[in-house]
Scaffold this active site. Structure first.
Site, PDB file in Angstrom:
ATOM      1  CG  MET A 274      -2.055  -1.044   1.089  1.00 35.83           C
ATOM      2  SD  MET A 274      -3.288  -0.922   2.378  1.00 35.83           S
ATOM      3  CE  MET A 274      -2.453  -1.723   3.745  1.00 35.83           C
ATOM      4  CD  GLU A 275       1.301   5.921  -4.057  1.00 41.18           C
ATOM      5  OE1 GLU A 275       0.115   5.815  -4.371  1.00 41.18           O
ATOM      6  OE2 GLU A 275       2.114   6.627  -4.688  1.00 41.18           O
TER       7      GLU A 275
ATOM      8  CB  CYS B 279      -2.279   0.490  -9.311  1.00 39.13           C
ATOM      9  SG  CYS B 279      -2.726   2.180  -8.883  1.00 39.13           S
TER      10      CYS B 279
ATOM     11  CE  LYS C 243      -2.232  -6.508  -4.282  1.00 40.07           C
ATOM     12  NZ  LYS C 243      -2.798  -5.243  -4.746  1.00 40.07           N
TER      13      LYS C 243
ATOM     14  CG  ASN D 130      -6.074  -8.120  -2.095  1.00 43.75           C
ATOM     15  OD1 ASN D 130      -6.159  -7.232  -2.948  1.00 43.75           O
ATOM     16  ND2 ASN D 130      -5.971  -7.854  -0.818  1.00 43.75           N
ATOM     17  N   GLY D 131      -8.984  -8.965  -1.001  1.00 40.84           N
ATOM     18  CA  GLY D 131     -10.134  -8.086  -1.067  1.00 40.84           C
ATOM     19  C   GLY D 131     -11.056  -8.198   0.123  1.00 40.84           C
ATOM     20  CG  ASP D 132     -13.798  -6.344   0.250  1.00 39.10           C
ATOM     21  OD1 ASP D 132     -13.227  -5.250   0.110  1.00 39.10           O
ATOM     22  OD2 ASP D 132     -14.585  -6.824  -0.587  1.00 39.10           O
TER      23      ASP D 132
ATOM     24  N   GLY E 259      -5.029  -5.980   3.283  1.00 40.74           N
ATOM     25  CA  GLY E 259      -4.586  -4.599   3.110  1.00 40.74           C
ATOM     26  C   GLY E 259      -5.194  -3.687   4.142  1.00 40.74           C
ATOM     27  NE  ARG E 260      -9.494  -1.604   1.297  1.00 41.58           N
ATOM     28  CZ  ARG E 260     -10.653  -1.718   0.636  1.00 41.58           C
ATOM     29  NH1 ARG E 260     -11.369  -0.655   0.433  1.00 41.58           N
ATOM     30  NH2 ARG E 260     -11.065  -2.892   0.204  1.00 41.58           N
TER      31      ARG E 260
HETATM   32  C1  LIG Z   1      -3.766   3.389   0.507  1.00 41.75           C
HETATM   33  C2  LIG Z   1      -3.624   2.236  -0.456  1.00 41.75           C
HETATM   34  C3  LIG Z   1      -2.490   2.111  -1.229  1.00 41.75           C
HETATM   35  C4  LIG Z   1      -2.344   1.029  -2.116  1.00 41.75           C
HETATM   36  N1  LIG Z   1      -1.165   0.887  -2.806  1.00 41.75           N
HETATM   37  C5  LIG Z   1      -0.973  -0.244  -3.546  1.00 41.75           C
HETATM   38  C6  LIG Z   1       0.293  -0.528  -4.120  1.00 41.75           C
HETATM   39  O1  LIG Z   1       1.277   0.234  -3.965  1.00 41.75           O
HETATM   40  N2  LIG Z   1       0.425  -1.680  -4.853  1.00 41.75           N
HETATM   41  C7  LIG Z   1      -0.629  -2.555  -5.027  1.00 41.75           C
HETATM   42  O2  LIG Z   1      -0.467  -3.587  -5.689  1.00 41.75           O
HETATM   43  N3  LIG Z   1      -1.828  -2.312  -4.479  1.00 41.75           N
HETATM   44  C8  LIG Z   1      -2.010  -1.207  -3.723  1.00 41.75           C
HETATM   45  N4  LIG Z   1      -3.195  -1.023  -3.081  1.00 41.75           N
HETATM   46  C9  LIG Z   1      -4.235  -2.089  -3.160  1.00 41.75           C
HETATM   47  C10 LIG Z   1      -4.055  -3.094  -2.019  1.00 41.75           C
HETATM   48  O3  LIG Z   1      -2.822  -3.775  -2.127  1.00 41.75           O
HETATM   49  C11 LIG Z   1      -5.196  -4.119  -2.012  1.00 41.75           C
HETATM   50  O4  LIG Z   1      -5.180  -4.823  -3.223  1.00 41.75           O
HETATM   51  C12 LIG Z   1      -6.559  -3.461  -1.847  1.00 41.75           C
HETATM   52  O5  LIG Z   1      -6.530  -2.499  -0.798  1.00 41.75           O
HETATM   53  C13 LIG Z   1      -7.641  -4.513  -1.565  1.00 41.75           C
HETATM   54  O6  LIG Z   1      -7.330  -5.258  -0.411  1.00 41.75           O
HETATM   55  P1  LIG Z   1      -8.021  -4.929   1.019  1.00 41.75           P
HETATM   56  O7  LIG Z   1      -9.506  -4.953   0.792  1.00 41.75           O
HETATM   57  O8  LIG Z   1      -7.533  -5.998   1.932  1.00 41.75           O
HETATM   58  O9  LIG Z   1      -7.573  -3.555   1.390  1.00 41.75           O
HETATM   59  C14 LIG Z   1      -3.376   0.061  -2.230  1.00 41.75           C
HETATM   60  C15 LIG Z   1      -4.528   0.205  -1.449  1.00 41.75           C
HETATM   61  C16 LIG Z   1      -4.663   1.259  -0.570  1.00 41.75           C
HETATM   62  C17 LIG Z   1      -5.896   1.362   0.273  1.00 41.75           C
END
Ligand SMILES: Cc1cc2nc3c(=O)[nH]c(=O)nc-3n(C[C@H](O)[C@H](O)[C@H](O)COP(=O)(O)O)c2cc1C
Length: 335
Positions: free
Chosen positions: A17-18, A115, A154, A218-220, A242-243
């Site tokens: 996550m950026e 992304c 990814k 991945n997701g949620d 992630g989140r």
């Molecule tokens: C703030 C933020 C930054 C992210 N940056 C990237 C990144 O640099 N590379 C990437 O592959 N996905 C990035 N994502 C996506 C996450 O890796 C992930 O796929 C997405 O949040 C869904 O997963 P989650 O529901 O568990 O958050 C980012 C998501 C968020 C919220």
């Protein structure tokens, strides 16, 4: 050399996550993680174009920083670290992958084809590559040729509409070391719910193609239990979170319960100190505000503390504020 094939299942991974999963946050999460609750972490995505250009490089290279302290914890906790890169020029991938392999100590390299941000998609990067499978394959192969490290991908389940089997079929032709699939299309951004049945289709396709690589969903996800349950329900090798860390920085621990005020404040302070130790004033202190709202909730006086934390401009201000809130000596800042 390909750790993806040897690590325990189900693989639990921290999503890249950026501006979030830098060395500071990773060290903090590693410090808390229990065995079996976290196997792989990814860096924030780093532009291959940026890395190969002298001037732009200075603005992005910090994203690949791994401190000695983080490195020690990675070893202690047996967690792998993967550098994630993006771009649309195979020659830049070759150069960057070679540099990462020869000069940095990563366990693997991941290519971001997921992304959804329109600015990068318009340039044909990240999930824009879903619309250009021949370039996507050229990029994966260019990266593979430049390294002995495992190269993973990814991505998402489609661009404007769901096209899991067609798109993932292309990706799998290149035999990536692992595939992480976010169950939304690019168009969906982060709206709606991730479709795990589409992720399962990718794993079945992998089987039909006779390949061995792990497919990670991945997701949620909001807990390790949910991650493990999804792996069983959808027959996947792993799950990426992630989140979920924004709601629960203790997510990679077996014991799940509401943390005490003391625990929250200790982590808040640790996070602030770590940020100061690693970044000093080279990164905007206000980045920490995102986390302050996580730590200052669920106890009496939390809202007021949060308001005051949001106004802090330096580590000293946070320290003084925390000292006035501390209810036991053990949570008082030590320096
Ligand atoms: C703030 C933020 C930054 C992210 N940056 C990237 C990144 O640099 N590379 C990437 O592959 N996905 C990035 N994502 C996506 C996450 O890796 C992930 O796929 C997405 O949040 C869904 O997963 P989650 O529901 O568990 O958050 C980012 C998501 C968020 C919220």
């Amino acid at each position: 050399m390909n750790f993806w094939n040897t690590i325990d299942r189900p693989i639990i991974a921290l999503a890249p996550m950026e501006d979030v999963t830098d060395t500071v946050l990773r060290e903090l999460l590693l410090g808390l993680a229990d065995p079996g609750c976290l196997h792989v972490m990814m860096t924030e995505f780093v532009s291959t174009d940026g890395l190969v250009h002298k001037k732009a490089r200075k603005r992005v290279i910090h994203r690949l920083q791994v401190t000695d302290e983080e490195r020690t914890l990675l070893q202690e906790k047996n967690v792998r670290i993967v550098a994630q890169i993006w771009g649309n020029m195979p020659e830049n991938y070759q150069q960057v992958v070679k540099e990462i392999t020869e000069e940095m100590e990563f366990d693997g390299i991941d290519i971001n084809m997921g992304c959804p941000v329109p600015k990068v998609v318009r340039r044909g990067c990240c999930s824009g590559l879903i619309g250009n499978p021949s370039l996507a394959k050229e990029i994966i192969r260019a990266a593979q040729e430049a390294t002995h490290l495992p190269v993973s991908v990814k991505t998402r389940i489609g661009l404007k509409s769901v096209a899991t089997e067609e798109w993932i079929g292309h990706v799998l032709e290149t035999k990536p070391a692992a595939l992480t699939l976010h169950g939304r299309t690019q168009k969906q951004m982060s709206h709606g719910l991730a479709d795990w049945s589409e992720i399962a289709k990718a794993a079945r396709l992998r089987d039909r193609m006779g390949l061995e690589l792990p497919v990670i969903g991945n997701g949620d996800l909001r807990s390790i239990k949910e991650a493990r349950d999804k792996c069983v329900e959808f027959n996947l090798d792993g799950a990426m979170i992630g989140r979920g860390i924004f709601e629960n920085p203790w997510i990679f621990m077996e014991e799940q319960r509401e943390r005490t005020k003391e625990e929250k404040l200790v982590l808040l302070w640790k996070h602030t100190e770590l940020f100061d130790r690693v970044w000093g004033d080279t990164k905007n202190f206000h980045i920490l505000r995102r986390y302050y709202s996580i730590y200052s909730k669920g106890f009496s006086g939390a809202a007021e503390l949060r308001t005051r934390l949001m106004q802090t401009e330096s580590i000293n201000e946070v320290k003084n504020l925390l000292a006035s809130y501390a209810t036991s000596a053990c949570i008082l800042p030590t320096k």
